[in-house]
Design an enzyme around this catalytic site. Structure first.
Site, PDB file in Angstrom:
ATOM      1  N   LYS A  45       0.859  -1.195   0.000  1.00  0.00           N
ATOM      2  CA  LYS A  45       0.000   0.000   0.000  1.00  0.00           C
ATOM      3  C   LYS A  45       0.894   1.244   0.000  1.00  0.00           C
ATOM      4  CE  LYS A  45      -2.432   1.651   3.744  1.00  0.00           C
ATOM      5  NZ  LYS A  45      -2.286   3.109   3.836  1.00  0.00           N
TER       6      LYS A  45
ATOM      7  N   ASP B  61      -3.407   4.357  -2.019  1.00  0.00           N
ATOM      8  CA  ASP B  61      -4.353   4.826  -0.999  1.00  0.00           C
ATOM      9  C   ASP B  61      -4.344   6.351  -0.942  1.00  0.00           C
ATOM     10  OD1 ASP B  61      -5.883   5.117   1.318  1.00  0.00           O
ATOM     11  OD2 ASP B  61      -4.294   4.420   2.662  1.00  0.00           O
TER      12      ASP B  61
ATOM     13  N   LYS C 207      -7.388   8.235  -1.297  1.00  0.00           N
ATOM     14  CA  LYS C 207      -8.683   8.668  -0.738  1.00  0.00           C
ATOM     15  C   LYS C 207      -9.243   9.923  -1.415  1.00  0.00           C
ATOM     16  CE  LYS C 207      -7.804   6.819   3.922  1.00  0.00           C
ATOM     17  NZ  LYS C 207      -6.360   6.495   3.908  1.00  0.00           N
TER      18      LYS C 207
ATOM     19  N   ASP D  76     -13.817  14.890  -4.168  1.00  0.00           N
ATOM     20  CA  ASP D  76     -13.973  16.201  -4.804  1.00  0.00           C
ATOM     21  C   ASP D  76     -15.254  16.135  -5.646  1.00  0.00           C
ATOM     22  OD1 ASP D  76     -13.456  18.765  -6.012  1.00  0.00           O
ATOM     23  OD2 ASP D  76     -11.323  18.436  -5.684  1.00  0.00           O
TER      24      ASP D  76
ATOM     25  N   THR E  88     -11.840   5.810  10.905  1.00  0.00           N
ATOM     26  CA  THR E  88     -11.898   5.312  12.288  1.00  0.00           C
ATOM     27  C   THR E  88     -11.473   6.387  13.291  1.00  0.00           C
ATOM     28  OG1 THR E  88      -9.768   4.300  11.812  1.00  0.00           O
ATOM     29  CG2 THR E  88     -11.676   2.836  11.876  1.00  0.00           C
TER      30      THR E  88
ATOM     31  N   ARG F 173       3.033  -1.385  10.815  1.00  0.00           N
ATOM     32  CA  ARG F 173       4.137  -1.522  11.770  1.00  0.00           C
ATOM     33  C   ARG F 173       4.428  -2.937  12.279  1.00  0.00           C
ATOM     34  NH1 ARG F 173       1.650   3.448  14.804  1.00  0.00           N
ATOM     35  NH2 ARG F 173      -0.131   2.427  13.810  1.00  0.00           N
TER      36      ARG F 173
HETATM   37  O1  C5P Z   1       1.023   0.410  11.218  1.00  0.00           O
HETATM   38  P1  C5P Z   1      -0.416  -0.014  11.113  1.00  0.00           P
HETATM   39  O2  C5P Z   1      -0.590  -1.514  10.940  1.00  0.00           O
HETATM   40  O3  C5P Z   1      -1.285   0.555  12.198  1.00  0.00           O
HETATM   41  O4  C5P Z   1      -0.880   0.630   9.722  1.00  0.00           O
HETATM   42  C1  C5P Z   1      -2.196   0.560   9.268  1.00  0.00           C
HETATM   43  C2  C5P Z   1      -2.333   1.264   7.950  1.00  0.00           C
HETATM   44  O5  C5P Z   1      -3.711   1.302   7.604  1.00  0.00           O
HETATM   45  C3  C5P Z   1      -1.838   2.711   7.949  1.00  0.00           C
HETATM   46  O6  C5P Z   1      -1.345   3.006   6.629  1.00  0.00           O
HETATM   47  C4  C5P Z   1      -3.091   3.504   8.231  1.00  0.00           C
HETATM   48  O7  C5P Z   1      -3.051   4.797   7.696  1.00  0.00           O
HETATM   49  C5  C5P Z   1      -4.151   2.652   7.500  1.00  0.00           C
HETATM   50  N1  C5P Z   1      -5.512   2.821   8.004  1.00  0.00           N
HETATM   51  C6  C5P Z   1      -5.882   2.565   9.322  1.00  0.00           C
HETATM   52  N2  C5P Z   1      -7.190   2.730   9.728  1.00  0.00           N
HETATM   53  C7  C5P Z   1      -8.107   3.150   8.847  1.00  0.00           C
HETATM   54  C8  C5P Z   1      -7.770   3.401   7.524  1.00  0.00           C
HETATM   55  C9  C5P Z   1      -6.442   3.224   7.132  1.00  0.00           C
HETATM   56  O8  C5P Z   1      -5.049   2.173  10.128  1.00  0.00           O
HETATM   57  N3  C5P Z   1      -9.359   3.268   9.251  1.00  0.00           N
END
Ligand code: C5P
Length: 232
Positions: free
Chosen positions: A32, A59, A61, A64, A119, A211
């Protein structure tokens, strides 16, 4: 729909991204690319990762007026990504225009996925700042239904919502779920999390994992563990 693990490459530069991807010798994970990396490096980062043989979820998003989103999607369609997204809040007209823009002359296009309510937006903020008085889970399902009606392929949602989204919009409507953590791992700033095995159980189609893989001592081993738990 092929279940897969998507690695969130939340790096600030191409250099850091390639240093990470170079660790993967035997497999080519689905990655992603988000706003930070795309805005820092431009479309070349997408072309370079694609040329290395990875599938890409871009990604960005989009949100517009329909005409602008249609034209922007037309530009993105030249990048040949596998999945991209927009905000369902842009309305069905915007989502339909996005599909039109994204579809190539041969009729093919990447998967197009909607963000429902982020979220980070609480029910309280939705009510007080956005004047949306319906409960948040109802709003999420309503936006998912709008996305399905407009012809989109799925939504980004919490793994906790994936089952309900499938009940509302059909089994083939794709759920892409972040917020995944190993049972013995750090939760970090995510609040409602699930393990890859639980996400599989509840029916997520794709998990987005950042992460737990990118910050692991051994990212390749962490990726393989995700795949083993989620895809089996
Ligand atoms: O590091 P981590 O596993 O928390 O990363 C989750 C990824 O998913 C990040 O790129 C974050 O921006 C994305 N994301 C999220 N929650 C959402 C939408 C996207 O954690 N509701």
């Amino acid at each position: 729909m092929g279940k897969d693990v998507i690695i969130a490459c939340d790096f600030a530069s191409a250099e850091a991204t390639f240093a990470f991807l170079d660790k993967f010798v035997d497999e080519k994970p689905f990655v992603k690319i988000g706003m930070e990396l795309y805005y820092a490096e431009g479309p070349s980062i997408v072309r370079e990762i694609k040329a290395r043989g990875h599938k890409i979820f871009l990604d960005l998003k989009l949100h517009d007026i329909p005409n602008t989103v249609k034209k922007a999607m037309k530009v993105l369609s030249n990048l040949d990504v596998d999945m991209t997204n927009l905000h369902a809040a842009g309305t069905k007209a915007m989502m339909e225009a996005a599909i039109e823009g994204l579809t190539k002359e041969d009729g093919t296009r990447p998967l197009l996925i909607a963000v429902t309510q982020l979220t980070s937006t609480s029910e309280e903020r939705m009510r007080d700042e956005l004047l949306i008085s319906a409960p948040i889970d109802q709003t999420v399902m309503h936006y998912a239904k709008n996305a399905a009606d407009a012809g989109l392929d799925g939504v980004v949602c919490s793994p906790l919502e994936a089952g309900k989204v499938h009940d509302t919009c059909g089994k083939s409507f794709v759920t892409v779920t972040p917020g995944v953590r190993f049972a013995d791992g750090d939760v970090g700033d995510q609040v409602r999390v699930m393990t890859p095995a639980q996400a599989k159980e509840i029916g997520s189609d794709y998990i987005v994992v950042g992460r737990p893989i990118t910050a692991a001592d051994d990212p390749v081993a962490a990726y393989r563990r995700c795949v083993a738990e989620f895809v089996g």
